[in-house]
Enzyme design. Structure first.
Site, short mmCIF file in Angstrom:
data_model
loop_
_atom_site.label_atom_id
_atom_site.label_comp_id
_atom_site.label_asym_id
_atom_site.label_seq_id
_atom_site.Cartn_x
_atom_site.Cartn_y
_atom_site.Cartn_z
N CYS A 246 0.83 -1.33 0.04
CA CYS A 246 0.23 -0.06 0.09
C CYS A 246 0.28 1.25 -0.39
O CYS A 246 0.85 1.52 -1.14
CB CYS A 246 -0.75 0.30 1.13
SG CYS A 246 -2.28 -1.02 1.55
N1 LIG Z 1 -3.14 -6.27 1.64
C1 LIG Z 1 -3.35 -5.09 2.50
O1 LIG Z 1 -2.53 -4.77 3.35
C2 LIG Z 1 -4.19 -4.11 1.98
C3 LIG Z 1 -5.18 -3.31 2.48
C4 LIG Z 1 -6.01 -2.63 2.05
C5 LIG Z 1 -5.86 -2.15 1.00
N2 LIG Z 1 -5.40 -3.46 -0.39
C6 LIG Z 1 -5.56 -3.71 -0.96
O2 LIG Z 1 -6.46 -4.41 -0.85
C7 LIG Z 1 -6.75 -4.64 -3.14
C8 LIG Z 1 -6.41 -6.48 -3.41
O3 LIG Z 1 -4.59 -6.66 -2.19
P1 LIG Z 1 -3.98 -7.71 -1.61
O4 LIG Z 1 -2.99 -7.66 -0.59
O5 LIG Z 1 -5.54 -8.92 -1.31
O6 LIG Z 1 -3.94 -8.58 -2.98
P2 LIG Z 1 -3.04 -9.68 -2.91
O7 LIG Z 1 -2.63 -10.52 -4.37
O8 LIG Z 1 -3.40 -11.08 -1.48
O9 LIG Z 1 -4.99 -11.20 -3.46
C9 LIG Z 1 -4.82 -11.02 -4.82
C10 LIG Z 1 -5.88 -11.37 -5.08
O10 LIG Z 1 -6.02 -10.99 -6.77
C11 LIG Z 1 -6.32 -12.57 -7.19
N3 LIG Z 1 -6.96 -12.26 -8.99
C12 LIG Z 1 -5.73 -11.05 -9.57
N4 LIG Z 1 -6.63 -11.18 -10.70
C13 LIG Z 1 -7.76 -11.98 -10.67
C14 LIG Z 1 -9.04 -12.35 -11.14
N5 LIG Z 1 -8.83 -11.69 -12.32
N6 LIG Z 1 -9.88 -12.64 -10.72
C15 LIG Z 1 -9.52 -13.61 -10.03
N7 LIG Z 1 -8.71 -13.42 -8.75
C16 LIG Z 1 -8.21 -12.57 -9.14
C17 LIG Z 1 -4.77 -12.71 -7.43
O11 LIG Z 1 -4.43 -14.18 -7.61
C18 LIG Z 1 -4.68 -12.94 -5.10
O12 LIG Z 1 -5.13 -13.85 -5.04
C19 LIG Z 1 -5.25 -3.99 -3.53
O13 LIG Z 1 -6.06 -3.16 -4.60
C20 LIG Z 1 -4.36 -3.34 -2.69
O14 LIG Z 1 -4.18 -2.42 -2.71
C21 LIG Z 1 -4.71 -4.22 0.36
#
Ligand SMILES: NC(=O)c1ccc[n+]([C@@H]2O[C@H](COP(=O)([O-])OP(=O)(O)OC[C@H]3O[C@@H](n4cnc5c(N)ncnc54)[C@H](O)[C@@H]3O)[C@@H](O)[C@H]2O)c1
Length: 442
Positions: A280
């Site tokens: 982030c």
């Molecule tokens: N990790 C954090 O602490 C956090 C906190 C707040 C916001 N976010 C935001 O949330 C969002 C997700 O982050 P995250 O950390 O969970 O990412 P992540 O990489 O842990 O998980 C995302 C998942 O989405 C899957 N994916 C990608 N494309 C796909 C598709 N077309 N169909 C189905 N699945 C698909 C990936 O395989 C992956 O498992 C991002 O925008 C991030 O900036 C993350």
């Protein structure tokens, strides 16, 4: 004024939600999607968890957790009672009432927003959308994404937003590993394309979250998330700069920040470190920087903070080099122990971790590196950094083998006294130790 009441699609979904007779489909079962899915399962809502990563779907089907702070037992509980249904087949989107997108939003090579994961998700569900559904985007993004990308996409499919289909932006504010603040007690921000959209999302999220804050637009909700993370990035940039000044002044900046934080109003403590990490803080500010350019605006604060924060790994390496020099050693051929590769304490996430850049710089300068991180028994592989580095157990004998130990992640489970007593030289980037002849703050 009574238009809400006349909208049968709106009324139907509101009723389904209030009776808990609705199904959710979450796209992206990563750090954000999985905890969210479990929060709904806990409230007896059937949740379909979709991911394109086969390993993730197989782990879920086999009830094996892939996120450190989530127990396999919790997954098992909901998979075995069919509340959590892992699936790689996005066709089942036609069976759900609520679609939540939690896919990554990284930057491309030019540090511009890369919305391909969102666009691909939309493409893969478009044939399975139908009237009466609500689509919620939780991925972090720039203000305007929902209105400029999601809404036209849905309308192209012949659905009418706010009338027979609903769209909302609701940023994820999860802090992985935070035991005090989790889905249920982190207030949920909502911005709908219309009032009906926001109102449905409010009734859904109020089933898993204590406080819901409805904003006037999707843009405001998108910007709220960015402002939170920009606030953090800018303040970390400030204390990283102050760290360098304080050192020249012979002042302990940690002492100063803790003292300043005793003021009961108007001050929020941030602490310096080896650089920004995670999915982030190093990324999200660029989403606003990019969007601001559309209006000819230069985000000076954001870019200055980025300049300072991204110089920290080199600053730490400089400190290591100088400290070794003081004992007539060079980085080349020195044995250096890296303590912590996670980007922050107590988590198993090393994405964008400054430890990786520091290790990379040290290896290129000829250091012999080993590491210890209780959250990473094996050194992970990354697209950018693909090293094989041995993990070493933290014993007094092993610690004595190194010319220098570099504390990069202040995990609570490290035995700091053992490290202190047995290390020849410690470079401390987290303020865990007081300066002394063999402990150098960096
Ligand atoms: N990790 C954090 O602490 C956090 C906190 C707040 C916001 N976010 C935001 O949330 C969002 C997700 O982050 P995250 O950390 O969970 O990412 P992540 O990489 O842990 O998980 C995302 C998942 O989405 C899957 N994916 C990608 N494309 C796909 C598709 N077309 N169909 C189905 N699945 C698909 C990936 O395989 C992956 O498992 C991002 O925008 C991030 O900036 C993350």
């Amino acid at each position: 004024m009574n238009s809400n009441k006349k909208n049968i699609f709106y009324e139907k979904i509101i009723e389904k939600v209030s009776r808990k007779e609705y199904k959710i489909g979450i796209i992206g079962m990563g750090y954000v999607g999985l905890p969210l899915a479990l929060a709904f399962c806990k409230k007896d809502i059937v949740t379909l968890g979709f991911d394109i990563n086969e390993n993730i779907i197989n782990s879920l089907k086999n009830c094996v957790s892939y996120i450190n702070h989530i127990k396999s037992n919790e997954i098992k509980k909901y998979v075995s009672n069919n509340k959590l249904i892992p699936s790689e087949n996005l066709e089942s989107i036609n069976k759900v009432d609520v679609i939540i997108i939690c896919v990554p939003t990284p930057l491309n090579k030019n540090k511009e927003p890369d919305l391909n994961f969102i666009k691909n998700s939309l493409d893969s569900i478009k044939n399975f959308l139908h009237k009466g559904q609500i689509l919620i985007l939780e991925s972090t993004t720039y203000p305007g994404t929902t209105e400029e990308i999601l809404k036209p996409f849905i309308e192209k499919e012949g659905l009418k937003v706010g009338k027979d289909f609903f769209i909302v932006y609701s940023p994820e504010r999860e802090d992985p590993g935070n035991k005090k603040y989790q889905t249920h007690n982190i207030p949920k921000i909502i911005g709908g394309c219309t009032k009906n959209c926001a109102s449905i999302a409010k009734s859904i999220y109020s089933q898993i979250t204590e406080e819901i804050i409805v904003l006037s637009s999707t843009r405001a909700a998108e910007m709220t998330k960015l402002v939170e993370n920009i606030h953090r990035a800018v303040n970390i940039g400030l204390v990283n700069e102050l760290k360098i000044i304080a050192e020249e002044l012979g002042v302990d900046l940690y002492e100063v920040i803790r003292a300043a934080a005793t003021k009961p109003f108007g001050f929020m403590p941030f602490f310096p470190g080896p650089g920004l990490g995670g999915h982030c803080i190093p990324i999200d500010p660029y989403y606003l920087t990019w969007k601001a350019k559309e209006f000819g605006i230069h985000t000076k604060f954001i870019e200055l903070a980025e300049e300072i924060n991204s110089s920290m790994p080199k600053y730490v390496v400089g400190k290591i080099s100088n400290s070794l020099n003081d004992i007539c050693k060079s980085i080349k051929k020195s044995s250096i122990l890296i303590l912590g590769i996670a980007y922050k304490k107590n988590i198993d996430d090393a994405r964008e971790s400054p430890s990786l850049e520091i290790i990379d710089l040290l290896l290129k300068m000829g250091a012999n590196i080993k590491y210890n991180d209780p959250y990473f028994p094996k050194f992970p592989k990354f697209r950018k950094y693909n090293y094989v580095i041995d993990s070493i157990e933290l014993t007094s004998e092993n610690l004595e083998l190194f010319d220098c130990a570099v504390l990069l992640t202040d995990h609570d489970c490290f035995d700091y006294e053992l490290i202190r007593v047995n290390s020849k030289l410690i470079i401390d980037t987290r303020g865990k130790y007081n300066n002394s002849s063999n402990i150098i703050r960096a």
